[in-house]
Write a protein that holds these residues in place. Structure first.
Motif, PDB file in Angstrom:
ATOM      1  N   GLY A  27      54.974  81.426  71.148  1.00 23.34           N
ATOM      2  CA  GLY A  27      53.933  80.412  70.994  1.00 23.34           C
ATOM      3  C   GLY A  27      53.882  79.851  69.589  1.00 23.34           C
ATOM      4  N   GLY A  28      54.029  80.719  68.612  1.00 27.65           N
ATOM      5  CA  GLY A  28      53.997  80.266  67.224  1.00 27.65           C
ATOM      6  C   GLY A  28      55.191  79.403  66.852  1.00 27.65           C
ATOM      7  N   LEU A  29      56.369  79.824  67.263  1.00 28.40           N
ATOM      8  CA  LEU A  29      57.576  79.056  66.924  1.00 28.40           C
ATOM      9  C   LEU A  29      57.630  77.714  67.649  1.00 28.40           C
ATOM     10  N   MET A  30      57.127  77.670  68.863  1.00 27.31           N
ATOM     11  CA  MET A  30      57.141  76.398  69.605  1.00 27.31           C
ATOM     12  C   MET A  30      56.287  75.345  68.914  1.00 27.31           C
ATOM     13  N   LYS A  31      55.204  75.764  68.286  1.00 30.04           N
ATOM     14  CA  LYS A  31      54.367  74.814  67.547  1.00 30.04           C
ATOM     15  C   LYS A  31      55.142  74.224  66.372  1.00 30.04           C
ATOM     16  N   TRP A  32      55.940  75.050  65.714  1.00 33.95           N
ATOM     17  CA  TRP A  32      56.725  74.589  64.574  1.00 33.95           C
ATOM     18  C   TRP A  32      57.923  73.749  65.014  1.00 33.95           C
ATOM     19  N   ILE A  33      58.619  74.198  66.048  1.00 29.82           N
ATOM     20  CA  ILE A  33      59.891  73.579  66.419  1.00 29.82           C
ATOM     21  C   ILE A  33      59.711  72.345  67.303  1.00 29.82           C
ATOM     22  N   PHE A  34      58.986  72.486  68.406  1.00 30.81           N
ATOM     23  CA  PHE A  34      58.905  71.389  69.364  1.00 30.81           C
ATOM     24  C   PHE A  34      57.758  70.430  69.098  1.00 30.81           C
ATOM     25  N   MET A  35      56.636  70.957  68.652  1.00 30.32           N
ATOM     26  CA  MET A  35      55.493  70.096  68.417  1.00 30.32           C
ATOM     27  C   MET A  35      55.525  69.505  67.011  1.00 30.32           C
ATOM     28  N   GLY A  36      55.902  70.302  66.064  1.00 29.89           N
ATOM     29  CA  GLY A  36      55.904  69.875  64.669  1.00 29.89           C
ATOM     30  C   GLY A  36      54.554  70.138  64.024  1.00 29.89           C
ATOM     31  N   LEU A  61      42.057  75.455  59.404  1.00 28.71           N
ATOM     32  CA  LEU A  61      42.216  76.370  60.534  1.00 28.71           C
ATOM     33  C   LEU A  61      43.475  76.068  61.341  1.00 28.71           C
ATOM     34  N   ALA A  62      43.842  74.788  61.446  1.00 30.39           N
ATOM     35  CA  ALA A  62      45.090  74.444  62.141  1.00 30.39           C
ATOM     36  C   ALA A  62      46.288  75.051  61.413  1.00 30.39           C
ATOM     37  N   TRP A  63      46.287  74.964  60.086  1.00 31.56           N
ATOM     38  CA  TRP A  63      47.373  75.567  59.318  1.00 31.56           C
ATOM     39  C   TRP A  63      47.336  77.091  59.407  1.00 31.56           C
ATOM     40  N   LEU A  64      46.128  77.643  59.453  1.00 27.15           N
ATOM     41  CA  LEU A  64      45.994  79.090  59.625  1.00 27.15           C
ATOM     42  C   LEU A  64      46.626  79.532  60.945  1.00 27.15           C
ATOM     43  N   ILE A  65      46.375  78.783  62.004  1.00 22.32           N
ATOM     44  CA  ILE A  65      46.969  79.090  63.312  1.00 22.32           C
ATOM     45  C   ILE A  65      48.491  79.007  63.228  1.00 22.32           C
ATOM     46  N   LEU A  66      48.995  77.943  62.605  1.00 19.66           N
ATOM     47  CA  LEU A  66      50.442  77.764  62.485  1.00 19.66           C
ATOM     48  C   LEU A  66      51.106  78.925  61.753  1.00 19.66           C
ATOM     49  N   LEU A  67      50.450  79.423  60.731  1.00 20.97           N
ATOM     50  CA  LEU A  67      51.030  80.509  59.947  1.00 20.97           C
ATOM     51  C   LEU A  67      50.767  81.876  60.578  1.00 20.97           C
ATOM     52  N   ALA A  68      49.573  82.057  61.127  1.00 22.54           N
ATOM     53  CA  ALA A  68      49.185  83.376  61.623  1.00 22.54           C
ATOM     54  C   ALA A  68      50.000  83.815  62.834  1.00 22.54           C
ATOM     55  N   GLU A  69      50.256  82.910  63.763  1.00 19.29           N
ATOM     56  CA  GLU A  69      50.939  83.324  64.992  1.00 19.29           C
ATOM     57  C   GLU A  69      52.300  83.954  64.743  1.00 19.29           C
ATOM     58  N   PRO A  70      53.222  83.283  64.053  1.00 19.26           N
ATOM     59  CA  PRO A  70      54.522  83.940  63.871  1.00 19.26           C
ATOM     60  C   PRO A  70      54.453  85.160  62.951  1.00 19.26           C
ATOM     61  N   SER A  90      43.144  90.805  66.369  1.00 19.49           N
ATOM     62  CA  SER A  90      41.878  90.660  67.108  1.00 19.49           C
ATOM     63  C   SER A  90      40.979  89.642  66.422  1.00 19.49           C
ATOM     64  N   PHE A  91      40.976  89.614  65.083  1.00 27.52           N
ATOM     65  CA  PHE A  91      40.219  88.574  64.372  1.00 27.52           C
ATOM     66  C   PHE A  91      40.781  87.186  64.696  1.00 27.52           C
ATOM     67  N   TYR A  92      42.102  87.095  64.756  1.00 25.23           N
ATOM     68  CA  TYR A  92      42.750  85.826  65.101  1.00 25.23           C
ATOM     69  C   TYR A  92      42.373  85.400  66.521  1.00 25.23           C
TER      70      TYR A  92
END
Length: 139
Positions: A27-36, A61-70, A90-92
């Motif tokens: 999920g984290g990598l797909m945001k970086w690779i396919f969505m941008g 928070l959007a950037w936090l999500i992008l970094l936190a997932e991977p 769990s906080f995430y």
């Protein structure tokens, strides 16, 4: 195939670590690779700009999500400091749950299920006691 001989707790944590870690990494990598990154940050900011949440916080928070997932995914898969990593996760998951609640999306229930799962993993991730210390637990 040593994992087939694990006790119940260890087997559950191994499976959760493997499957949840891989899923979160995907999920984290797909945001970086396919969505941008720009498209993802724009999407999140646009959705939350319609609420009471300030734009600067939405972008953060959007950037936090992008970094936190991977990062969390890799930490989960590593198995190191499991209690701390599952607690951070769990906080995430709570952050994502609150976000869905703010947007009043009915699929927020799925986020609660993930939150309960990772909280359970955190609770079960006590380090194994050293031999001879089993009787000392909780004293």
């Amino acid at each position: 195939m040593e994992f087939l001989t694990y006790d119940t707790r260890r087997f559950f944590l191994f499976g959760a670590r493997l499957f949840f870690g891989l899923w979160l990494l995907y999920g984290g990598l797909m945001k970086w690779i396919f969505m941008g990154t720009a498209a993802f940050v724009g999407l999140i900011a646009d959705q939350f700009d319609k609420t009471w949440s300030p734009h600067v916080l939405n972008v953060f928070l959007a950037w936090l999500i992008l970094l936190a997932e991977p990062v969390l995914a890799l930490l989960i898969l590593s198995g190191m400091k499991a209690r701390k990593v599952w607690t951070l996760t769990s906080f995430y998951m709570f952050l994502l749950t609150i976000g869905q609640t703010i947007l009043m999306k009915p699929d927020v229930i799925a986020n609660w299920q993930y939150l309960v799962l990772v909280l359970l993993c955190a609770a079960l991730s006590d380090p194994d006691p050293l031999p001879g210390e089993i009787g000392k637990i909780g004293s």
